[in-house]
Motif scaffolding. Sequence first.
Motif, PDB file in Angstrom:
ATOM      1  N   PHE A   8      -2.996  -9.870  -8.490  1.00  0.00           N
ATOM      2  CA  PHE A   8      -3.149  -9.028  -9.766  1.00  0.00           C
ATOM      3  C   PHE A   8      -2.374  -9.290 -10.915  1.00  0.00           C
ATOM      4  N   ALA A   9      -1.981 -10.555 -11.096  1.00  0.00           N
ATOM      5  CA  ALA A   9      -0.946 -11.071 -12.021  1.00  0.00           C
ATOM      6  C   ALA A   9       0.125 -10.340 -12.577  1.00  0.00           C
ATOM      7  N   ILE A  10       0.622  -9.667 -11.307  1.00  0.00           N
ATOM      8  CA  ILE A  10       1.694  -8.672 -11.711  1.00  0.00           C
ATOM      9  C   ILE A  10       3.017  -9.338 -11.585  1.00  0.00           C
ATOM     10  N   ASP A  11       3.882  -9.347 -12.647  1.00  0.00           N
ATOM     11  CA  ASP A  11       5.290 -10.145 -12.493  1.00  0.00           C
ATOM     12  C   ASP A  11       6.190  -8.878 -12.623  1.00  0.00           C
ATOM     13  N   ARG A  14       8.848  -8.556 -15.738  1.00  0.00           N
ATOM     14  CA  ARG A  14       8.394  -8.460 -16.914  1.00  0.00           C
ATOM     15  C   ARG A  14       7.720  -7.024 -16.999  1.00  0.00           C
ATOM     16  N   GLU A  15       8.144  -6.170 -18.086  1.00  0.00           N
ATOM     17  CA  GLU A  15       7.635  -4.977 -18.187  1.00  0.00           C
ATOM     18  C   GLU A  15       7.203  -4.668 -19.436  1.00  0.00           C
ATOM     19  N   ILE A  22       8.691  -5.935 -24.726  1.00  0.00           N
ATOM     20  CA  ILE A  22       8.711  -6.299 -23.394  1.00  0.00           C
ATOM     21  C   ILE A  22      10.224  -6.276 -22.912  1.00  0.00           C
ATOM     22  N   LEU A  23      10.053  -5.979 -21.663  1.00  0.00           N
ATOM     23  CA  LEU A  23      11.597  -5.970 -20.904  1.00  0.00           C
ATOM     24  C   LEU A  23      11.445  -7.195 -19.829  1.00  0.00           C
ATOM     25  N   GLU A 108       9.499 -16.403 -24.414  1.00  0.00           N
ATOM     26  CA  GLU A 108       9.083 -15.802 -23.136  1.00  0.00           C
ATOM     27  C   GLU A 108       8.211 -14.720 -23.486  1.00  0.00           C
ATOM     28  N   ALA A 109       8.835 -14.149 -24.615  1.00  0.00           N
ATOM     29  CA  ALA A 109       8.218 -12.732 -24.880  1.00  0.00           C
ATOM     30  C   ALA A 109       7.072 -12.944 -25.956  1.00  0.00           C
TER      31      ALA A 109
END
Length: 215
Positions: A8-11, A14-15, A22-23, A108-109
């Motif tokens: 599900f491409a959840i990392d 990263r929020e 982004i966090l 990264e963001a």
Amino acid sequence: MTDLFAKFAIDPWRETMAEGAILLRGFALPFEDRVLPALREVIAQAPFRHMVTPGGYTMSVAMSNCGAAGWVTDRSGYRYGRLDPETGRPWPALPSAFLALALAAATEAGYPDFRPDACLINRYEPGAKLSLHQDKDERDHSHPIVSVSLGLPATFQFGGLNRNDPVRKYALRHGDVVVWGGPSRLFYHGVTELKDGDHESLGRVRINLTFRGAL
Ligand code: SIN
Ligand code: FE2
């Protein structure tokens, strides 16, 4: 679990907080061994101080800066200045470890062109807080804000473009990095009263570094 994240491409590190914001959980941890000694050197040259707002209120957060410019407030207003008003000397240069962390987090963001020229250093002791505000004293808002949390955990509030927009709360821990820019660059944000605690490397304190493109 790993397969599920991949599928599900959840990392989990990263929020997404809002469009452009982004966090990055724990992103600063690999930089810590270089960042903490550099921080001590900066503070030896430009000690923390409690600044006064234009309204005459002494801030509970103690501050310092490094970089070509530093953010200051006094009875005459908020601004960026090249000199530390306490010492009369230029603010200490941005340490290379700070710069490396800020560039890596911005990239990264999704902000690979970020070139900070200012870093505001906030020190929160138990009870200190920062009320909701916008970061808008910087000249060019195409640069994001890169914010690094160190030491005791804090509750970060992140709202919207209007002061009365609802805020979401995020627990920021040692090593977390928040980046906001683009459509959320001027979003209101703040930090609620710091709870007491004892952090293994920093003690009873939270330090926050915010990198900005100020000049
Ligand atoms: C700031 O808004 O300048 C600091 C935010 C934080 O301490 O997390
Ligand atoms: Fe801010």
